[in-house]
Every structure is written in C-alpha cells, then in structure tokens.
Design a protein around this motif. Structure first.
Motif, PDB file in Angstrom:
ATOM      1  N   SER A  30      -3.786   8.480   5.642  1.00  0.00           N
ATOM      2  CA  SER A  30      -4.641   7.590   4.862  1.00  0.00           C
ATOM      3  C   SER A  30      -3.769   6.461   4.325  1.00  0.00           C
ATOM      4  O   SER A  30      -2.594   6.672   4.025  1.00  0.00           O
ATOM      5  N   LEU A  31      -4.332   5.278   4.238  1.00  0.00           N
ATOM      6  CA  LEU A  31      -3.593   4.119   3.763  1.00  0.00           C
ATOM      7  C   LEU A  31      -4.354   3.523   2.587  1.00  0.00           C
ATOM      8  O   LEU A  31      -5.456   2.996   2.754  1.00  0.00           O
ATOM      9  N   LYS A  39      -9.059 -12.834   0.630  1.00  0.00           N
ATOM     10  CA  LYS A  39      -8.230 -12.112   1.592  1.00  0.00           C
ATOM     11  C   LYS A  39      -8.852 -10.743   1.846  1.00  0.00           C
ATOM     12  O   LYS A  39      -9.227 -10.042   0.900  1.00  0.00           O
ATOM     13  N   ASP A  40      -8.918 -10.340   3.100  1.00  0.00           N
ATOM     14  CA  ASP A  40      -9.402  -8.992   3.410  1.00  0.00           C
ATOM     15  C   ASP A  40      -8.487  -7.948   2.781  1.00  0.00           C
ATOM     16  O   ASP A  40      -7.260  -8.056   2.830  1.00  0.00           O
ATOM     17  N   ASP A  41      -9.105  -6.917   2.214  1.00  0.00           N
ATOM     18  CA  ASP A  41      -8.359  -5.828   1.594  1.00  0.00           C
ATOM     19  C   ASP A  41      -8.998  -4.515   2.055  1.00  0.00           C
ATOM     20  O   ASP A  41     -10.170  -4.264   1.789  1.00  0.00           O
ATOM     21  N   TYR A  42      -8.227  -3.701   2.765  1.00  0.00           N
ATOM     22  CA  TYR A  42      -8.747  -2.461   3.321  1.00  0.00           C
ATOM     23  C   TYR A  42      -8.064  -1.243   2.704  1.00  0.00           C
ATOM     24  O   TYR A  42      -6.882  -1.276   2.345  1.00  0.00           O
ATOM     25  N   SER A  43      -8.823  -0.172   2.601  1.00  0.00           N
ATOM     26  CA  SER A  43      -8.291   1.170   2.402  1.00  0.00           C
ATOM     27  C   SER A  43      -8.823   2.026   3.547  1.00  0.00           C
ATOM     28  O   SER A  43      -9.937   1.799   4.040  1.00  0.00           O
ATOM     29  N   ILE A  44      -8.032   2.998   3.969  1.00  0.00           N
ATOM     30  CA  ILE A  44      -8.386   3.834   5.125  1.00  0.00           C
ATOM     31  C   ILE A  44      -8.140   5.288   4.758  1.00  0.00           C
ATOM     32  O   ILE A  44      -7.089   5.616   4.190  1.00  0.00           O
ATOM     33  N   THR A  45      -9.091   6.151   5.082  1.00  0.00           N
ATOM     34  CA  THR A  45      -8.903   7.573   4.810  1.00  0.00           C
ATOM     35  C   THR A  45      -9.081   8.401   6.080  1.00  0.00           C
ATOM     36  O   THR A  45      -9.987   8.172   6.872  1.00  0.00           O
ATOM     37  N   ASN A  46      -8.164   9.340   6.251  1.00  0.00           N
ATOM     38  CA  ASN A  46      -8.290  10.422   7.236  1.00  0.00           C
ATOM     39  C   ASN A  46      -8.403   9.960   8.686  1.00  0.00           C
ATOM     40  O   ASN A  46      -9.314  10.353   9.417  1.00  0.00           O
ATOM     41  N   VAL A  47      -7.474   9.117   9.089  1.00  0.00           N
ATOM     42  CA  VAL A  47      -7.323   8.818  10.519  1.00  0.00           C
ATOM     43  C   VAL A  47      -6.435   9.892  11.129  1.00  0.00           C
ATOM     44  O   VAL A  47      -5.410  10.272  10.566  1.00  0.00           O
ATOM     45  N   GLY A 101       0.815  -1.199   0.000  1.00  0.00           N
ATOM     46  CA  GLY A 101       0.000   0.000   0.000  1.00  0.00           C
ATOM     47  C   GLY A 101       0.847   1.247   0.000  1.00  0.00           C
ATOM     48  O   GLY A 101       2.078   1.194  -0.007  1.00  0.00           O
ATOM     49  N   VAL A 102       0.171   2.392  -0.005  1.00  0.00           N
ATOM     50  CA  VAL A 102       0.818   3.696   0.087  1.00  0.00           C
ATOM     51  C   VAL A 102       0.158   4.469   1.221  1.00  0.00           C
ATOM     52  O   VAL A 102      -1.069   4.570   1.289  1.00  0.00           O
ATOM     53  N   THR A 103       0.979   4.963   2.124  1.00  0.00           N
ATOM     54  CA  THR A 103       0.499   5.795   3.227  1.00  0.00           C
ATOM     55  C   THR A 103       0.613   7.253   2.827  1.00  0.00           C
ATOM     56  O   THR A 103       1.674   7.697   2.378  1.00  0.00           O
ATOM     57  N   VAL A 104      -0.483   7.982   2.957  1.00  0.00           N
ATOM     58  CA  VAL A 104      -0.519   9.397   2.582  1.00  0.00           C
ATOM     59  C   VAL A 104      -0.601  10.227   3.860  1.00  0.00           C
ATOM     60  O   VAL A 104      -1.499  10.039   4.682  1.00  0.00           O
ATOM     61  N   VAL A 105       0.357  11.140   4.017  1.00  0.00           N
ATOM     62  CA  VAL A 105       0.433  11.981   5.210  1.00  0.00           C
ATOM     63  C   VAL A 105       0.038  13.407   4.841  1.00  0.00           C
ATOM     64  O   VAL A 105       0.669  14.037   3.990  1.00  0.00           O
ATOM     65  N   ASP A 106      -1.003  13.911   5.478  1.00  0.00           N
ATOM     66  CA  ASP A 106      -1.502  15.263   5.243  1.00  0.00           C
ATOM     67  C   ASP A 106      -1.236  16.099   6.505  1.00  0.00           C
ATOM     68  O   ASP A 106      -1.798  15.838   7.563  1.00  0.00           O
ATOM     69  N   LEU A 107      -0.373  17.092   6.366  1.00  0.00           N
ATOM     70  CA  LEU A 107       0.013  17.943   7.496  1.00  0.00           C
ATOM     71  C   LEU A 107      -0.620  19.331   7.428  1.00  0.00           C
ATOM     72  O   LEU A 107      -0.187  20.242   8.135  1.00  0.00           O
ATOM     73  N   SER A 108      -1.643  19.481   6.612  1.00  0.00           N
ATOM     74  CA  SER A 108      -2.207  20.816   6.402  1.00  0.00           C
ATOM     75  C   SER A 108      -2.796  21.412   7.674  1.00  0.00           C
ATOM     76  O   SER A 108      -2.878  22.637   7.818  1.00  0.00           O
ATOM     77  N   LYS A 109      -3.197  20.560   8.639  1.00  0.00           N
ATOM     78  CA  LYS A 109      -3.755  21.066   9.895  1.00  0.00           C
ATOM     79  C   LYS A 109      -2.900  20.660  11.096  1.00  0.00           C
ATOM     80  O   LYS A 109      -3.305  20.849  12.245  1.00  0.00           O
ATOM     81  N   ALA A 110      -1.736  20.095  10.828  1.00  0.00           N
ATOM     82  CA  ALA A 110      -0.901  19.587  11.918  1.00  0.00           C
ATOM     83  C   ALA A 110      -0.185  20.704  12.664  1.00  0.00           C
ATOM     84  O   ALA A 110       0.095  21.768  12.120  1.00  0.00           O
ATOM     85  N   LYS A 111       0.110  20.425  13.930  1.00  0.00           N
ATOM     86  CA  LYS A 111       0.871  21.356  14.759  1.00  0.00           C
ATOM     87  C   LYS A 111       1.963  20.581  15.484  1.00  0.00           C
ATOM     88  O   LYS A 111       1.790  19.414  15.844  1.00  0.00           O
ATOM     89  N   GLU A 112       3.090  21.260  15.712  1.00  0.00           N
ATOM     90  CA  GLU A 112       4.208  20.651  16.429  1.00  0.00           C
ATOM     91  C   GLU A 112       4.679  21.613  17.499  1.00  0.00           C
ATOM     92  O   GLU A 112       4.899  22.802  17.236  1.00  0.00           O
TER      93      GLU A 112
END
Length: 849
Positions: free
Chosen positions: A316-317, A413-421, A294-305
C-alpha cells in the motif's frame, strides 16, 4: 557516507579495515532479537523522516516541535553522531529557530564515535560521554531528541557499548521517550528506529537473497548485498527503511522483512520517502504521514518465498494526511480523496515499466495511473536486472481488496493513495540484441507547418510551465507577475479553452489573488469551442469570439495571458480559424506579446507555445511506430504513436514538450525534433511544477520552480536511413532552477551555488541499467546525475525500453564535453545539473528466457 561541506563536496573513502573495526563494535542483530523495551508502554512519539528533509517542509518541523511541547516550551537535543561534520546539526538547529523554538533551548549533544571534518576539536573523545552523568542530565531535561543523517552505524556504535549493551546515554533517551518526549530523525536517523536496522544494500541484492553483517560489497557487481545490524528499537511495529522511493528500495525491504521480521502477521514494514515523515503516536498505536512524499506499507502476512520467487506480497502506498492503525494494520485515507474503484478515470493500455521511457515510471505514479485508476488493466509488470539481463520480473495486480483514492493537493496536482496491491516477484533472464530490421512499420510524420511568419522584434516574455503547477510554487507565480509591466497592478486574462471545466481557471485566478493581484484585474476570457461542465452557459458559443472586435480589443489592453491545462488541440482550435488563418483574438495576443506582454501556460498551455505542437503519443511508441494522423483525445495523450499539430508559435527557438519527467517524453521529443525541428536549434522538455522563462530580448531561458528542463541538441546527430530510430551523438543536458541557456550560442550557465563534479566525483560503483520502477534515482535527470556524471567508475550507463519483444537500448555516454554540477537546495537536498551527455539509441529485440 555523505560529507558535503560549504558548497564543496568532500569525498571520503572508507577502507575495509576501518569498516571491519566499526562493524565489529556495532553489535550485529541476531535474527529474532528485539529491544528489551518492546513490552513497555511509551508516552512519547516518533517523527521518522525518510531523508533529504527540506528546510521549507513546514508540516514536519511543526509536528516535531508540537510533540516536543510547542515552540515556547520545547527543549531539544540534536545527536550529530551519524554525520561526518557538525554542519547538518547546526542547520537543523537553525531550522528549529526559524520555526519558533528558542535557540537557548536547543543543544547539540556531544555524542559521537569519530572526529568531525569541520571543527578543530577531536570529537572522537565524545564517545566517552555516553557514560557521563552530565550528558545524561542534559538528556533527561529534554522534550525532544533528533538524530541527523549520515551513517546509521555511527549512531549505534556510539550509543551501544562494545558488548552491545545500552549505555547510560541511550538509557536516558529511552527514559525521556517513555515519559513523553518525541524522538525523531532523518535518513540514518530513521534507519535506527526499528530493531532490525538496514545499513546498506539495494533491491537487486535483496531479491537475490544476498545478506551480510559486514560492509564489504562484491567487487565489479552491479548490486549490493543487504547489510543488517541492530537498531535502537524505538519503533516497535516492524522494520523501517528510508530514501525509499528515490532509491527504489521496495525490493530490499520486502526481502529483508521476509528474512528478519519474525511476526509477519502482526507487523508490517514501512518504506519512507524523502522529504516525508511517519509520525507515530505510541499511546494510540497509530501513525500519520506528513510531508511531500509517501510511505509504502509492506504486508507479508500471506506472502510466500520459494526458490527465488516471492508471491502474494501486499503493498500500500499512503500519502500525507493518511493514517494507519499500527496493530490492526488498517488505513484511514484523507477525507479529501475519493475512491477510484468502479470510477476509474483512465482507459489507456499501459506499457510495462521497462526504463526511462516509461510514462509514470516511478512506483507510486506507475501504480496510480497505470493500474488502480485505470479500468483497462488488472495487472502491470516491471523489471529489475543487471547489465547481463539477469534479474527479476515484478507483477503488480489488483485483487478484491485493492483500491485507489484520488484527490488534489497543492492546487490541482493529482494526489493518490493506494491500498492492497498484490506483488509477485519471479526470476527473469532477458537478452538484448541489436535489430537492424526493427520497426518496419514506422511511419514518418507527414505533418507540414505553414510557412514561418516573420514576427519582427518581440519585447514580451514567456513563462512556460510543464504541468502540475503547485499553488505553493511561489517562484513561478512571482516570476509571471514580475514580468508583467504593471507588476501587482497587472491586468491578466485567463484562457480556459483547453479544459473541460472552468475549475482550473478559477483555481489559477485564486492563486494570482493570493500572490497579490487584484480581483478586478483578472478576467476569464470567453474563448472556447466546447461547453464546460458545471456551468449554466453553453460555452461552445464562445467560438465566435475568436473574431470578435470587443474581445480582441480587451486582449490588447491586457498585460499578461495564461493558458490553463487540458487538451492543447482545443486551444489551437479556438484561436485558429477553420482555414488555419489567425483569428482576430490570436492577432491581438501577438500584438500584446510583441509590445511587452507576458504569456504563460501550463501543460497544454505549454504545448501550444512552439510552432510544432506535440499533441499526443508516448516515447517508446513514437520511436518504434512513428507518427499518426489521427487523434483520439485522452488515450492518445497517454501513449501510442506521436501526433503533431500546428502550435501558436510564441516560442521561436525550438520545440517544447511538457510533463517531461513524469510522462517520460524523451523519446517522442527526440523523434519529433529530428523529423520536424531545426537541428540548429535546441529542443526543450519541461518537468512538472517547473517553468522555462523565456526572455526574448536577452535571447535566453531560465529555469524556475521545483523540477528541471531537459535540453536536446541534434546538431551533431547521425542516423542510418536503413534503420529506423537508430540515433548516434544526441547531446542531452538536464538543467535545474537557477540555470540558464543562451539561444544564440547554446551556452548553458549553471547557477553559481554549484560546484563541478568532474574530477571530484562522489561515487565509485558499477551501475546497473535503468530497468523499471525499482531502479534507484529513477527519473532521467537523477539517473544521469547519480549513476553517471557523479560516478567515477562509469563512462556510460544503459537503459532499455521495450514492448512485445521489440524496443530500444539507450546508451548515455560521457565525453570530454560532459560535465556535472552539484550543490544543495532547500536545506540538504542534492541539486544537480548535467551538461552534454551523449545519447545513442539502438533498436533491439528482447527475449525473456
């Protein structure tokens, strides 16, 4: 840097002086600097593979070839610069030929800044070719360019000059790319694709905020600072990372993107799994996932550090077949999946992901089963820390935008996609102390087997699959058919009793047809105690068939029987009489099996194979709580104390467990084997998409398929009767396809393609404990292979699993009897076997300060 040649692993130590020289000439990327080509329009495409690309990965190879103009027109150049030898370039060329490209139209371009170990020629002189008009002319005639894996700095050091400027060769690559050529690469060949190039480091180093432009790692530290340099910039939509899931790199990508991605609202960052590719269409500004991960997509548009805390990261995965709009940052999930939101399948309460005993312990599986397809929870937690317990707590939460998507792949086989965790990271300091008074409420198993029946000579064989058996797993299907006396003319019966419907039985029948059996020779046997969904017949009436003479006669006439997956207690209920005597149907199965028939099964169909049947329970809960006499179906299968019942006993040589890797069942198998097993026998945990093939006459097993088998030996174990679940000197081996075990001698035979790692260990580093979903090489077999047996620095590694302040410490130790074996499989994928690691289990108290 990886150099493995002809079945022999060659270890090269890069000294600091050499690396300092390399980095001095490699043009460190100043923050904010991007490729001068970013404003251009590209007609070309990208195929960015996350590493360990299998030669059999048809989807990726055919995508690359198609984008290069098709097999008949493609003209492809391979750039070997990253590697320490020409082996990987030659193998990629051979793969392209296998997929139809004319060998005369494939050239290995003479571009390198170093010598290769497998030639007589000194390729270091190829560095000058970056200014050669002849080489430029070669490149300009190409429709596809591929960068092999190795060290990404060698690629950039080759294609940039000493001042960091583009060479003629790099300009030529850019020119053909802009005009429509496809540019691809794997591993290092993926890392160079973005402007910000990650050249080293790990998640713990990234989350600690440790970044560097040089290669020197801190000595005696269990983390590596993230090393950043300037990539080639072919991918203009964010930062790329690779080997993502296998090496647990989410933390390092998030930390890197926070520091170096200057347009967070505009661009995401992307982590590509092994044997997987992100295929980029620049004209449409879209990308699609292909391959097996899979490909993991990282969205930092609202992230804070702030002060070590990172909040509001959206991850998202995505899975093969999913697509994304790279500028709109939107996803299109494959049409064969349905949304889980509001229709969650699972209801169990998940444990925190704390180590090798966590069910579904890898990132995507954990978030799929434990969070997005689970109605019982809104957030889950994992950890990442060093041996002193210093590190981070990771919280993954559902939001209003979170969704999961489920479907089947490769059969059932189970196959999942996940968005916006939503992911939040906070510093954590954990303390682990031995607890002599832990687990006071531990309940020993009071399950009693009936007296073992002497079966006499058994001429038949078993094919015991660990679950999630892929329809494309040719080796397992062919072995099942091969072992049947009549081969492709075999008569096969399918027992559906474990399942809630007939769909899995029909699916298995179709697979058998595809592998050469005849339709008229495959029968779904009318054996069940419950009704199936989606049929007009009430199959609960089939319970009378267990003592039907015609059904028994039909079974005796078969060559093979297969038990499908589901709930193993349904199978035993269907074949034992209410008084636990053997039904006529079960006696007929035994007769067929003893006379040479083959029995097989997957998941529940594997669990029923031994006398002691593991019917429920999780690893940590079984170690800490013991066993229960009650069973509540699905929830008990996903966790809780261990639950045992009587199995059918076809496997006479120990206890079987299944879904072993994905559901992390080491703990429950050890506890069960200790209490109810024969310590003179071995116990076996079978991974998904893998089969343990049992030859009763030869008294051996062989591993077949895509995963492995974990072998537990309790013959030398010692316990403390005053301290529950404290074990010492458990012997553990993890064996792979092609390996075998002799039941009588307990000798493990390793496939001949592998070489011994002992005395020739590839790695030399301090290994952090296995602490959760961001642990590199997170499955048990991989963790032991990379972190312990093929690592000269470590004599032992640890893992912790705990819940509500109580848990266990697992110590995996090398002894004189410990050995490791390494080879390649399916191209250049690492293939390990581990023999006789010693495991100690200690009850602990955990404090989080």
């Amino acid at each position: 840097m990886e150099i493995k040649i002809g079945g022999v692993k060659v270890k090269k130590i890069i000294n600091m002086a050499f690396m300092a020289l390399l980095l001095a000439s490699a043009c460190f990327l100043p923050p904010g600097k991007v490729s001068a080509h970013h404003d251009d329009e590209f007609r070309g495409s990208l195929v960015i593979a996350g590493g360990s690309l299998g030669s059999s990965n048809k989807d990726i190879y055919e995508s690359f070839i198609k984008l290069a103009g098709g097999a008949e027109k493609a003209k492809i150049g391979i750039i070997p610069a990253a590697s320490g030898s020409l082996k990987s370039s030659k193998e990629f060329r051979a793969d392209l030929v296998k997929y139809g490209v004319n060998e005369k139209e494939i050239v290995i371009l003479p571009l390198s800044d170093h010598d290769f170990s497998d030639t007589d020629f000194d390729e270091k002189s190829w560095k000058n070719n970056v200014h050669s008009k002849a080489v430029v002319s070669q490149i300009e005639d190409l429709s596809g360019i591929w960068f092999v894996g190795g060290d990404q700095l060698r690629i950039t050091n080759t294609l940039y000059d000493a001042k960091g400027k583009s060479t003629l060769a790099l300009d030529a690559i850019w020119n053909v790319y802009k005009k429509g050529a496809v540019v691809g690469g794997t591993s290092a060949g993926a890392a160079i694709m973005s402007d910000v190039m990650i050249t080293g480091g790990d998640s713990l180093g990234g989350l600690k905020g440790k970044f560097t432009g040089n290669s020197e790692s801190p000595k005696n530290k269990e983390y590596e600072p993230v090393r950043i340099d300037r990539g080639l910039g072919f991918f203009k939509y964010g930062i790329i990372d690779q080997h993502f899931d296998e090496r647990g790199r989410l933390g390092r990508l998030v930390a890197t993107a926070i520091k170096y991605e200057k347009q967070k609202k505009k661009y995401n960052s992307y982590g590509i799994d092994e044997d997987t590719a992100l295929i980029v269409n620049n004209q449409e500004k879209t990308a699609e996932i292909a391959g097996r991960g899979g490909v993991t997509v990282v969205d930092l548009s609202k992230a804070k550090e702030h002060k070590g805390k990172i909040s509001n990261v959206s991850i998202s995965l995505l899975s093969p077949g999913d697509k994304m709009d790279l500028t709109a940052k939107s996803f299109t999930i494959h049409s064969n999946k349905s949304a889980t939101k509001g229709n969650e399948y699972y209801q169990f309460k998940p444990l925190e992901a704390t180590g090798v005993l966590t069910s579904y312990g890898k990132l995507k599986s954990y978030l799929s089963y434990s969070l997005v397809d689970n109605a019982s929870t809104e957030s889950v937690k994992s950890y990442l820390y060093d041996s002193k317990g210093s590190g981070y707590a990771l919280t993954f939460s559902k939001t209003g935008n979170t969704n999961g998507y489920w479907g089947y792949q490769d059969g059932q086989k189970d196959d999942y996609s996940i968005t916006n965790v939503k992911m939040d990271v906070a510093p954590a300091s954990l303390q682990f102390k031995r607890d002599k008074h832990a687990f006071k409420d531990y309940q020993e198993a009071n399950f009693e087997l009936p007296e073992k029946k002497e079966r006499g000579r058994i001429e038949g064989n078993l094919v015991i699959a660990g679950g999630a058996l892929g329809s494309s797993n040719e080796d397992v299907y062919k072995k099942f058919i091969e072992l049947a006396k009549e081969g492709s003319d075999a008569k096969v019966g399918i027992i559906s009793a474990a399942s809630g419907s007939l769909s899995s039985s029909y699916a298995f029948k179709n697979d058998l047809l595809r592998y050469g059996l005849k339709d008229e020779n495959i029968k779904i046997l009318p054996i069940s105690t419950h009704d199936f969904k989606g049929t007009s017949v009430d199959e609960s009436s089939w319970k009378e068939n267990r003592n039907s003479d015609p059904v028994a006669a039909e079974i005796k006439n078969l060559d093979a029987i297969w038990f499908v997956g589901g709930d193993q207690t349904y199978i035993t209920e269907a074949l034992f009489n209410p008084d636990q005597t053997e039904s006529k149907a079960l006696k007929a199965i035994w007769d067929m099996y003893k006379n040479g028939g083959v029995l097989g099964g997957t998941s529940a169909g594997a669990a029923i194979m031994s006398d002691v049947m593991l019917a429920g329970g999780g690893s940590l809960e079984t170690l800490t709580k013991g066993f229960t006499n009650t069973y509540n179906g699905m929830e008990q299968q996903e966790g809780g104390p261990g639950y045992l019942e009587r199995g059918l006993g076809f496997f006479q040589y120990g206890i079987i467990d299944q879904h072993f890797d994905n559901k992390a069942r080491l703990g429950r198998l050890i506890a069960t084997a200790h209490e109810k097993g024969n310590h003179g026998q071995l116990s076996y945990g079978i991974d998904e998409d893998t089969a343990m093939v049992v030859n009763n006459l030869k008294q051996k097993i062989e591993v077949v398929g895509r995963g492995g088998v974990t072998v537990i030996d309790l013959s030398k174990v010692s316990t403390n009767p005053k301290i529950k679940s404290e074990y010492k000197n458990i012997l553990l081996s993890t064996i792979a396809p092609g390996d075998s075990v002799d039941f009588k001698t307990k000798e493990i035979q390793i496939d001949e393609h592998k070489t011994r790692t002992k005395g020739n260990e590839y790695s030399d580093f301090d290994a952090a404990p296995h602490s959760g979903v961001l642990t590199a090489h997170g499955t048990l077999s991989k963790f032991l292979s990379y972190q312990l047996v093929d690592n000269s620095r470590e004599k032992e590694v640890k893992a912790y699993s705990f819940d509500k302040g109580k848990g266990v410490e697992l110590t995996f130790r090398k002894t004189k009897e410990t050995d490791g074996f390494w080879g390649y499989k399916d191209g250049s994928k690492d293939d390990y076997s581990v023999v006789n690691v010693v495991v100690d289990i200690t009850p602990i108290t955990v404090k989080n300060e």
